[in-house]
Scaffold this active site. Structure first.
Site, PDB file in Angstrom:
ATOM      1  N   LYS A 166       0.972   1.285   5.858  1.00  0.00           N
ATOM      2  CA  LYS A 166       2.251   1.999   5.759  1.00  0.00           C
ATOM      3  C   LYS A 166       2.696   2.161   4.303  1.00  0.00           C
ATOM      4  O   LYS A 166       2.042   1.698   3.393  1.00  0.00           O
ATOM      5  CB  LYS A 166       3.305   1.268   6.584  1.00  0.00           C
ATOM      6  CG  LYS A 166       2.825   0.829   7.952  1.00  0.00           C
ATOM      7  CD  LYS A 166       2.469   1.976   8.902  1.00  0.00           C
ATOM      8  CE  LYS A 166       1.924   1.406  10.209  1.00  0.00           C
ATOM      9  NZ  LYS A 166       1.878   2.343  11.297  1.00  0.00           N
TER      10      LYS A 166
HETATM   11  C1  LIG Z   1       1.900   1.647  12.686  1.00  0.00           C
HETATM   12  C2  LIG Z   1       2.856   2.145  13.675  1.00  0.00           C
HETATM   13  C3  LIG Z   1       3.540   1.280  14.542  1.00  0.00           C
HETATM   14  C4  LIG Z   1       3.224  -0.172  14.618  1.00  0.00           C
HETATM   15  O1  LIG Z   1       3.526  -0.867  13.475  1.00  0.00           O
HETATM   16  P1  LIG Z   1       3.084  -2.409  13.337  1.00  0.00           P
HETATM   17  O2  LIG Z   1       3.921  -2.909  12.208  1.00  0.00           O
HETATM   18  O3  LIG Z   1       1.621  -2.411  13.030  1.00  0.00           O
HETATM   19  O4  LIG Z   1       3.401  -3.089  14.623  1.00  0.00           O
HETATM   20  C5  LIG Z   1       4.493   1.815  15.378  1.00  0.00           C
HETATM   21  N1  LIG Z   1       4.747   3.135  15.419  1.00  0.00           N
HETATM   22  C6  LIG Z   1       4.084   3.998  14.630  1.00  0.00           C
HETATM   23  C7  LIG Z   1       4.433   5.456  14.714  1.00  0.00           C
HETATM   24  C8  LIG Z   1       3.109   3.540  13.747  1.00  0.00           C
HETATM   25  O5  LIG Z   1       2.457   4.419  12.973  1.00  0.00           O
END
Ligand SMILES: *Cc1c(COP(=O)(O)O)cnc(C)c1O
Length: 424
Positions: free
Chosen positions: A207
């Site tokens: 992210k």
């Molecule tokens: C990566 C992602 C998640 C999950 O995030 P985590 O921190 O890995 O649990 C949820 N929603 C979207 C749209 C994502 O891209």
């Protein structure tokens, strides 16, 4: 460009870039001494837990205060992941067994997965040419068992929130913004995540900001916040005084889970959060430069639409090819030029993932899909035809904050070279 330069790398020509692009981890790629030092302080203080310790550093609290100040929202809560944040948000809203939640066809498996983990069932709305939730498709999936909508700005591009909020208001639905991929994006001048009832963030490796894992929940509503804090901390509401929320224990208490953020995660994220503005402005500048040069060289190429181009963080350039076959050739040829490009999620709607399509859970009975809904929840491949069509032919090129103007120029030249040879 000479005839020599225009030969594609995939056909044996010289690649537009001599080496691959930096890996697409915006936050991780700027981790430095600041993160290391603050995390070390937590360890030196022997206090890695947020609520008590030997010499508390209050890293998670500091992160929450920084998020709240920058985002302009009263309440922020650090949690272990965005999946945890989604579950906490759904539980704060009181959503559970027997409820349906509208989820866009274009999202990561975590979004519908968290709905199921909360014992509700996802129903899928289509996307429009922004590749985000289409406000005009909400009506189709609405029934009186639907309680909430999860809006997901995909790869940095904000969702058109005004019509979604208006629809939700009209029908008494709650709105969660899953901003996992788009930290720092804005919509009409407001940060994504602060427009719906609750916003959730991810700090996983992939992210915009990261501590490897981590997440956050933000809201303006003190009652939703109290319920979020309680659910993430075994039903407890510690540090009530800090929030100025006086909660009569017996009235609002319920059982929760443990989704508390560690101080080590908090320490890394305090330093990451300080870098957000710089990361986003670099990505925006790089993305704009590439897009401008590509648009000039390939006037027929279609870009992914944005509901608010100024609010897009520029983490990805989305290009919509005329067909899935052409998208495949485009990607292959770009990769040979050392330009990373890909379809998102294999180019297929999330509900086509077999575990979701077959409504398989870890429970023997198929719980929570076994609820006797008045309108049964059935998934069919063609239920979101625009997602089926557009996801298979939308090519994303990640834009790193580390690119310099030479990188941007080489990337744009490479895209134009490949596009021309494919007749785009
Ligand atoms: C990566 C992602 C998640 C999950 O995030 P985590 O921190 O890995 O649990 C949820 N929603 C979207 C749209 C994502 O891209």
């Amino acid at each position: 460009m000479t005839a020599m330069d225009s030969k594609l790398a995939i056909d044996g020509g010289a690649a537009a870039r001599s080496k691959p692009l930096p890996p697409n981890y915006p936050g991780a790629s700027v981790i430095g001494a600041e993160e290391a030092e603050r995390a070390a302080r937590v360890l030196q203080a022997q206090s890695p837990f947020r609520y008590y310790g030997i010499d508390m550093q209050h890293a998670v609290r500091t992160l929450e205060e920084m998020m709240s100040a920058e985002l302009g929202i009263p309440y922020a809560l650090g949690v272990t992941s965005c999946t945890a944040a989604l579950v906490v948000a759904l539980k704060a809203l009181g959503i559970g067994y027997g409820d349906k939640v509208i989820v866009p066809a274009n999202t990561f498996l975590a979004t519908p997965g968290a709905v199921v983990a909360s014992h509700a069932v996802p129903v899928f709305a289509d996307v429009d040419d922004s590749l985000n939730l289409d406000p005009d498709d909400l009506e189709r999936v609405l029934d009186d068992e639907v309680k909430a909508i999860i809006a997901v700005p995909i790869l940095g591009n904000p969702v058109d929130m005004d019509p979604i909020m208006a629809f939700a208001k009209r029908h008494g639905l709650r709105v969660i913004e899953d901003v996992a991929q788009s930290c720092g994006a804005t919509y009409k001048g407001r940060y994504a995540g602060t427009i719906g009832d609750i916003g959730v963030f991810s700090f996983q490796m992939n992210k915009i900001l990261t501590a490897g894992e981590g997440g956050a929940v933000v809201t303006s509503d003190p009652l939703l916040f109290e319920r979020a804090v309680r659910y993430h901390d075994q039903g407890l509401f510690r540090e009530q005084a800090r929030y100025g929320i006086a909660s009569p224990e017996e009235e609002h208490a319920f059982l929760g889970q443990n989704y508390r953020m560690s101080e080590l995660t908090g320490a890394v994220l305090v330093e990451q959060w300080k870098k957000l503005g710089d990361i986003v402005s670099r990505m925006r500048a790089n993305c704009a430069a590439i897009r401008e040069a590509v648009a000039a060289g390939l006037p027929g190429l279609k870009f992914r639409r944005s509901a608010d181009p100024a609010g897009d963080i520029g983490s990805n350039l989305g290009m919509v090819l005329p067909s899935a076959a052409q998208a495949g050739r485009f990607i292959e040829a770009l990769n040979a030029e050392n330009i990373t490009a890909h379809l998102l999620y294999g180019g297929r709607p999330v509900y086509m993932m077999p575990q979701l399509f077959r409504q398989r859970t870890a429970e023997r009975s198929g719980f929570p899909f076994d609820y006797p809904f008045r309108r049964p929840v059935v998934y069919r491949e063609d239920m979101c035809p625009r997602a089926v069509d557009l996801m298979a032919r939308t090519v994303y090129m990640p834009v790193s904050p580390l690119l310099d103007s030479r990188d941007a120029g080489e990337i744009a030249d490479g895209i134009v070279k490949v596009g021309r040879s494919l007749g785009l």
